[in-house]
Design an enzyme around this catalytic site. Structure first.
Site, PDB file in Angstrom:
ATOM      1  N   HIS A 144     -11.928  -7.723   2.489  1.00  0.00           N
ATOM      2  CA  HIS A 144     -12.686  -6.552   2.064  1.00  0.00           C
ATOM      3  C   HIS A 144     -12.020  -5.817   0.905  1.00  0.00           C
ATOM      4  CE1 HIS A 144     -13.961  -6.371   6.575  1.00  0.00           C
ATOM      5  NE2 HIS A 144     -14.641  -7.277   5.914  1.00  0.00           N
ATOM      6  N   LYS A 177      -4.252   0.764   0.714  1.00  0.00           N
ATOM      7  CA  LYS A 177      -4.220   0.803   2.176  1.00  0.00           C
ATOM      8  C   LYS A 177      -2.794   0.623   2.663  1.00  0.00           C
ATOM      9  CE  LYS A 177      -8.814  -1.243   2.707  1.00  0.00           C
ATOM     10  NZ  LYS A 177      -9.566  -2.421   3.189  1.00  0.00           N
ATOM     11  N   TYR A 220      -4.930   2.021   9.753  1.00  0.00           N
ATOM     12  CA  TYR A 220      -4.676   2.019   8.320  1.00  0.00           C
ATOM     13  C   TYR A 220      -5.120   3.317   7.673  1.00  0.00           C
ATOM     14  CZ  TYR A 220      -9.494   0.073   7.943  1.00  0.00           C
ATOM     15  OH  TYR A 220     -10.835  -0.158   8.044  1.00  0.00           O
ATOM     16  N   ASP A 222     -18.833 -10.423   7.185  1.00  0.00           N
ATOM     17  CA  ASP A 222     -17.783 -11.349   6.768  1.00  0.00           C
ATOM     18  C   ASP A 222     -18.310 -12.774   6.622  1.00  0.00           C
ATOM     19  OD1 ASP A 222     -16.084  -9.207   6.688  1.00  0.00           O
ATOM     20  OD2 ASP A 222     -15.174  -9.616   8.632  1.00  0.00           O
TER      21      ASP A 222
END
Length: 181
Positions: free
Chosen positions: A62, A71, A131, A168
């Protein structure tokens, strides 16, 4: 906190200093000032995310083409194999990837700067994944490169096909992806 570089400049493994005794442990998972001292980068986080996934769930690869997110990722329960892919067309490392095991036991974190795709697969029974992001989630700018694109050649630690979301499964090949300049 100690910083380890990876094969991809900018993608960093962060190992916090852990204080432990018979009662348990304590560690500082992020310190903006110390991060800037060690990396030369000053980051500001605007969003925290928490996911839980079962063994063999693969999430990724992603990224957001606009409102690109840096991130800082870590695992608080279980273990994952975490991957970052350089999606900056102007980078000499474009299309290269690096992977690292993150677990509750090793307490490692991975810093993935803006301009990289990100994904992970759960290698334990379950994993809880935290995250921090440097920009807000913007679904209209979200993109997904196919996790098993042969051009990337990511060596996921899988013994069977992973469990994927519809998003995905619909990821595109790197050759067809909208990438960073």
């Amino acid at each position: 906190m100690q910083i380890q570089t990876t094969e991809l400049p900018g993608v960093l493994i962060i190992e916090p200093k852990v204080f432990g005794d018979e009662r348990g442990f304590f560690y500082e998972s992020f310190n903006e000032k110390r991060f800037a001292e060690l990396t030369g980068e000053r980051v500001s986080f605007v969003q925290d995310n928490h996911s839980r996934s079962a063994r063999n769930v693969l999430r990724g690869l992603h990224y957001q083409i606009e409102q690109a997110q840096g991130k800082l990722v870590r695992v608080i329960s279980g273990e994952v194999y975490d991957v970052a892919v350089d999606l900056r067309k102007s980078s000499p490392h474009f299309g290269r990837w690096t992977g690292v095991y993150l677990s509750a036991e090793n307490r490692r974190q991975l810093w993935i700067p803006p301009g990289f795709g990100h994904g992970f697969v759960v290698t334990s029974e379950h994993a809880e994944f935290l995250y921090k992001t440097t920009d807000y989630w913007a679904p209209q700018h979200e993109r997904c490169v196919l996790w098993n694109d042969p051009a990337l050649g990511i060596q996921w630690p899988l013994s069977e096909a992973p469990t994927l979301s519809a998003k995905d499964q619909a990821g595109v090949l790197l050759a067809d992806a909208e990438v960073f300049a």
